[in-house]
Design a protein around this motif. Structure first.
Motif, PDB file in Angstrom:
ATOM      1  N   ALA A  62      56.403  32.632  36.068  1.00 54.30           N
ATOM      2  CA  ALA A  62      55.053  33.188  35.985  1.00 54.30           C
ATOM      3  C   ALA A  62      54.529  33.132  34.552  1.00 54.30           C
ATOM      4  CB  ALA A  62      55.057  34.622  36.504  1.00 54.30           C
ATOM      5  N   GLU A  63      55.405  33.404  33.593  1.00 57.80           N
ATOM      6  CA  GLU A  63      54.997  33.333  32.187  1.00 57.80           C
ATOM      7  C   GLU A  63      54.647  31.895  31.797  1.00 57.80           C
ATOM      8  OE1 GLU A  63      54.287  34.496  28.172  1.00 57.80           O
ATOM      9  OE2 GLU A  63      54.283  35.558  30.097  1.00 57.80           O
ATOM     10  N   LEU A  64      55.392  30.923  32.300  1.00 54.70           N
ATOM     11  CA  LEU A  64      55.094  29.524  32.007  1.00 54.70           C
ATOM     12  C   LEU A  64      53.737  29.128  32.567  1.00 54.70           C
ATOM     13  CD1 LEU A  64      58.561  27.839  32.612  1.00 54.70           C
ATOM     14  CD2 LEU A  64      57.490  28.416  30.441  1.00 54.70           C
ATOM     15  N   ARG A  65      53.406  29.604  33.750  1.00 55.58           N
ATOM     16  CA  ARG A  65      52.082  29.317  34.317  1.00 55.58           C
ATOM     17  C   ARG A  65      50.980  29.892  33.438  1.00 55.58           C
ATOM     18  NH1 ARG A  65      50.591  27.500  39.011  1.00 55.58           N
ATOM     19  NH2 ARG A  65      48.793  28.877  39.009  1.00 55.58           N
ATOM     20  N   ARG A  66      51.172  31.124  32.953  1.00 51.16           N
ATOM     21  CA  ARG A  66      50.149  31.730  32.095  1.00 51.16           C
ATOM     22  C   ARG A  66      49.993  30.937  30.802  1.00 51.16           C
ATOM     23  NH1 ARG A  66      52.519  36.510  34.203  1.00 51.16           N
ATOM     24  NH2 ARG A  66      53.895  36.734  32.389  1.00 51.16           N
ATOM     25  N   HIS A  73      47.992  27.777  31.568  1.00 49.84           N
ATOM     26  CA  HIS A  73      46.559  28.079  31.651  1.00 49.84           C
ATOM     27  C   HIS A  73      45.979  28.361  30.271  1.00 49.84           C
ATOM     28  CE1 HIS A  73      45.675  28.016  35.944  1.00 49.84           C
ATOM     29  NE2 HIS A  73      46.875  28.530  36.165  1.00 49.84           N
ATOM     30  N   GLY A  74      46.780  29.012  29.413  1.00 53.17           N
ATOM     31  CA  GLY A  74      46.323  29.232  28.054  1.00 53.17           C
ATOM     32  C   GLY A  74      46.142  27.919  27.302  1.00 53.17           C
ATOM     33  N   ALA A  75      47.051  26.987  27.525  1.00 55.49           N
ATOM     34  CA  ALA A  75      46.915  25.662  26.911  1.00 55.49           C
ATOM     35  C   ALA A  75      45.657  24.961  27.412  1.00 55.49           C
ATOM     36  CB  ALA A  75      48.153  24.823  27.220  1.00 55.49           C
ATOM     37  N   ALA A  76      45.379  25.086  28.712  1.00 54.96           N
ATOM     38  CA  ALA A  76      44.179  24.469  29.277  1.00 54.96           C
ATOM     39  C   ALA A  76      42.914  25.034  28.624  1.00 54.96           C
ATOM     40  CB  ALA A  76      44.142  24.684  30.790  1.00 54.96           C
ATOM     41  N   ASP A 134      44.325  33.523  31.112  1.00 55.17           N
ATOM     42  CA  ASP A 134      43.943  33.726  32.510  1.00 55.17           C
ATOM     43  C   ASP A 134      43.745  32.379  33.195  1.00 55.17           C
ATOM     44  OD1 ASP A 134      43.969  36.474  32.206  1.00 55.17           O
ATOM     45  OD2 ASP A 134      41.884  36.528  31.498  1.00 55.17           O
ATOM     46  N   PRO A 135      43.838  32.353  34.534  1.00 52.72           N
ATOM     47  CA  PRO A 135      43.705  31.086  35.263  1.00 52.72           C
ATOM     48  C   PRO A 135      42.370  30.393  35.009  1.00 52.72           C
ATOM     49  CG  PRO A 135      44.624  32.774  36.686  1.00 52.72           C
ATOM     50  CD  PRO A 135      44.208  33.459  35.424  1.00 52.72           C
ATOM     51  N   VAL A 136      42.440  29.060  34.924  1.00 55.56           N
ATOM     52  CA  VAL A 136      41.239  28.233  34.788  1.00 55.56           C
ATOM     53  C   VAL A 136      41.199  27.244  35.940  1.00 55.56           C
ATOM     54  CG1 VAL A 136      41.265  28.429  32.271  1.00 55.56           C
ATOM     55  CG2 VAL A 136      42.418  26.500  33.368  1.00 55.56           C
ATOM     56  N   ALA A 137      40.020  26.759  36.264  1.00 56.50           N
ATOM     57  CA  ALA A 137      39.851  25.768  37.331  1.00 56.50           C
ATOM     58  C   ALA A 137      40.298  24.400  36.830  1.00 56.50           C
ATOM     59  CB  ALA A 137      38.411  25.718  37.794  1.00 56.50           C
ATOM     60  N   ARG A 138      40.898  23.645  37.698  1.00 56.47           N
ATOM     61  CA  ARG A 138      41.354  22.297  37.356  1.00 56.47           C
ATOM     62  C   ARG A 138      40.151  21.372  37.246  1.00 56.47           C
ATOM     63  NH1 ARG A 138      44.285  18.110  41.125  1.00 56.47           N
ATOM     64  NH2 ARG A 138      45.809  17.120  39.754  1.00 56.47           N
ATOM     65  N   ARG A 139      40.093  20.586  36.185  1.00 59.59           N
ATOM     66  CA  ARG A 139      38.989  19.660  35.949  1.00 59.59           C
ATOM     67  C   ARG A 139      39.393  18.238  36.324  1.00 59.59           C
ATOM     68  NH1 ARG A 139      34.903  21.507  32.764  1.00 59.59           N
ATOM     69  NH2 ARG A 139      34.412  19.374  32.140  1.00 59.59           N
ATOM     70  N   GLY A 140      38.407  17.435  36.752  1.00 54.09           N
ATOM     71  CA  GLY A 140      38.650  16.038  37.060  1.00 54.09           C
ATOM     72  C   GLY A 140      39.078  15.814  38.494  1.00 54.09           C
ATOM     73  N   ASP A 141      39.458  14.565  38.800  1.00 58.15           N
ATOM     74  CA  ASP A 141      39.916  14.203  40.137  1.00 58.15           C
ATOM     75  C   ASP A 141      41.187  13.371  40.023  1.00 58.15           C
ATOM     76  OD1 ASP A 141      39.110  11.621  39.374  1.00 58.15           O
ATOM     77  OD2 ASP A 141      37.185  11.795  40.392  1.00 58.15           O
ATOM     78  N   GLU A 142      41.585  12.735  41.108  1.00 64.60           N
ATOM     79  CA  GLU A 142      42.860  12.011  41.105  1.00 64.60           C
ATOM     80  C   GLU A 142      42.841  10.760  40.226  1.00 64.60           C
ATOM     81  OE1 GLU A 142      45.781  13.259  42.520  1.00 64.60           O
ATOM     82  OE2 GLU A 142      44.342  14.892  42.400  1.00 64.60           O
ATOM     83  N   ARG A 143      41.642  10.293  39.861  1.00 66.78           N
ATOM     84  CA  ARG A 143      41.556   9.127  38.968  1.00 66.78           C
ATOM     85  C   ARG A 143      41.577   9.528  37.495  1.00 66.78           C
ATOM     86  NH1 ARG A 143      36.145   6.833  41.441  1.00 66.78           N
ATOM     87  NH2 ARG A 143      35.784   9.065  41.281  1.00 66.78           N
ATOM     88  N   THR A 144      41.514  10.828  37.216  1.00 60.26           N
ATOM     89  CA  THR A 144      41.501  11.322  35.835  1.00 60.26           C
ATOM     90  C   THR A 144      42.796  10.946  35.117  1.00 60.26           C
ATOM     91  OG1 THR A 144      40.077  13.176  36.443  1.00 60.26           O
ATOM     92  CG2 THR A 144      41.347  13.405  34.418  1.00 60.26           C
ATOM     93  N   TRP A 145      42.649  10.511  33.874  1.00 57.75           N
ATOM     94  CA  TRP A 145      43.834  10.198  33.077  1.00 57.75           C
ATOM     95  C   TRP A 145      44.643  11.468  32.869  1.00 57.75           C
ATOM     96  CZ3 TRP A 145      41.688   6.833  28.454  1.00 57.75           C
ATOM     97  CH2 TRP A 145      41.189   5.642  28.976  1.00 57.75           C
ATOM     98  N   PHE A 146      45.948  11.349  33.096  1.00 59.40           N
ATOM     99  CA  PHE A 146      46.825  12.510  33.030  1.00 59.40           C
ATOM    100  C   PHE A 146      47.830  12.385  31.904  1.00 59.40           C
ATOM    101  CE2 PHE A 146      51.232  13.376  34.701  1.00 59.40           C
ATOM    102  CZ  PHE A 146      51.300  14.700  34.291  1.00 59.40           C
ATOM    103  N   TYR A 147      48.305  11.187  31.655  1.00 59.51           N
ATOM    104  CA  TYR A 147      49.489  11.027  30.814  1.00 59.51           C
ATOM    105  C   TYR A 147      49.402   9.707  30.068  1.00 59.51           C
ATOM    106  CZ  TYR A 147      54.559  10.476  29.909  1.00 59.51           C
ATOM    107  OH  TYR A 147      55.784  10.280  29.338  1.00 59.51           O
ATOM    108  N   LEU A 148      49.867   9.728  28.805  1.00 54.93           N
ATOM    109  CA  LEU A 148      49.880   8.534  27.962  1.00 54.93           C
ATOM    110  C   LEU A 148      51.335   8.208  27.609  1.00 54.93           C
ATOM    111  CD1 LEU A 148      46.946   9.463  25.520  1.00 54.93           C
ATOM    112  CD2 LEU A 148      46.824   8.167  27.669  1.00 54.93           C
TER     113      LEU A 148
END
Length: 441
Positions: A19-23, A26-29, A93-107
């Protein structure tokens, strides 16, 4: 990519609450709102994971920096991140996920084992579909050990896959065969490359108790080889092996579980130099077509799109009548000796199964008459090093032209940041005559 629930994550012996990792994710987001590309320059594996998951929530593509990169400045110049983050992200606190499945995720970066690494671009969809293609069900009773650096896409994939399966995740700050062997006592699944598996087996052969509770070894990065697989089953008779073939540019291509050869999970073809398809049992260049591939690579922060359709990375393979494939390795790792072509990976797979061999690179020592001498450069267990006679005995099943003529040893093989042997560096050392320590007879 952030699952609804995260089970416990342990790094070495320090456990973190899910649960702490999820928070923190979300803080990173929140901290990355509006950012398109971010470099995660944080050595702690758990904090790295939180930043990556937070970047995904924010719709940002993350580059996970490795402190051991020899070409760090070049990689960062190509990735051109808008921000570089480090430390532990603050909980939020929780944030809404941005983008869609075509969004760049990882480099991810290519391994750099044969030259300069490239910064690739992967979408969310390419990863989520790869999870399904791997087809490894996990549950809350599973504990997944990922003992390699999260700057490697192979190990990061294993870590994120574990979280999505609802399993607990175990990480190591640095690879150590002894530490990984100890962690496997409580793990049910482990993600490794063949050199790591060979090193783990050496530990378990010397110290058979307490027995690991592993049910599955997931192995990628190079061919496992029949001898190494047989050694695994001798040491852990009830443990299953899942071997897969892929590449940073192609993602997952073929999987082997309970059968003798790799079975493609995407469209594959084997072609000659002109691009024409070859019949079964004839070796050629391996090509793949799927939705799992990267979108292209970055050069100076600008996307160089990958060509649509079929793609190859220089690997050679044979397609069999039953649809399975045998991957022979990169064309650049084929050694020309006395009119014969020797696939280095085939010889390495045989030698890696020998007790006391931690890893090996097979390359060519320049030779005026033969073109090159097949040379084995080994990293061995100092506590139980194999003799040259034992190594030669292991290679008797190979055709004579494939058997090494020189046997050299290094305290440690040069490696890429992902932990793979750096073939280009080994080849340079052989060309320069810088290696002369021989395996004892």
């Amino acid at each position: 990519m952030l699952p609804a629930l995260i089970s416990r994550v342990t790094c070495d012996d320090v456990a973190s609450d899910g649960a702490e990792l999820r928070r923190r994710a979300h803080g990173a987001a929140r901290a990355l709102a509006g950012v398109r590309r971010v470099a995660v320059d944080e050595p702690d594996p758990v904090h790295r994971l939180c930043w990556l998951l937070g970047a995904e929530l924010a719709g940002a593509a993350a580059l996970v920096v490795d402190p051991d990169w020899s070409r760090r400045d070049e990689v960062l110049a190509d990735a051109a991140p808008e921000v570089v983050v480090s430390g532990a992200p603050e909980p939020g606190d929780p944030v809404a996920r941005r983008g869609d499945e075509r969004t760049w995720f990882y480099l991810p970066t290519t391994s750099g084992s044969s030259g300069a690494p490239k910064v690739l671009v992967r979408s969310r969809r390419s990863w989520s579909e790869s999870f399904r293609a791997l087809d490894v069900p996990l549950g809350p009773d599973d504990a997944v050990l990922v003992p390699g650096p999260l700057s490697s896409s192979l190990f990061l994939f294993g870590a994120v896959h574990a979280l999505h399966g609802g399993a607990s995740l175990r990480l190591l700050r640095r690879w150590s065969a002894r530490a990984a062997a100890a962690a496997c006592r409580d793990a049910t699944v482990v993600h490794v490359v063949p050199a790591m598996l060979a090193a783990l087996l050496s530990v378990w052969e010397r110290e058979p108790e307490p027995r690991p509770r592993l049910r599955l070894v997931v192995c990628g990065g190079a061919a496992v080889g029949a001898e190494l697989e047989a050694r695994l089953h001798r040491v852990l008779p009830e443990c299953e092996l899942l071997e897969y073939y892929g590449a940073a540019e192609l993602s997952l291509v073929a999987v082997r579980r309970g059968e003798p050869r790799l079975r493609p999970v995407v469209e594959v073809d084997v072609r000659d130099e002109s691009g024409a398809s070859l019949p079964p049992e004839v070796p050629g260049a391996l090509w793949a077509r799927s939705e799992l591939v990267c979108d292209g690579h970055l050069r100076g922060g600008v996307l160089v799109p990958a060509a649509p359709g079929w793609r190859g990375v220089g690997d050679r393979a044979v397609r069999h009548e039953d649809g399975t494939v045998t991957v022979l390795g990169r064309a650049g790792s084929v050694i020309g000796t006395g009119g014969h072509l020797v696939a280095a990976e085939e010889v390495e797979a045989v030698l890696r199964a020998v007790g006391g061999v931690l890893d090996v690179v097979v390359a060519g020592t320049p030779h005026r008459r033969l073109g090159a001498l097949v040379t084995a450069v080994l990293e061995v267990d100092p506590g139980s090093p194999p003799t040259r006679a034992r190594l030669r005995d292991a290679t008797r099943r190979l055709e004579p032209a494939k058997r090494p003529r020189r046997w050299l040893v290094l305290p440690e093989l040069p490696r890429t940041p992902a932990g793979k042997p750096a073939r280009a560096e080994v080849a340079r050392l052989l060309r320069d005559g810088a290696l002369d320590a021989e395996v004892p007879a």
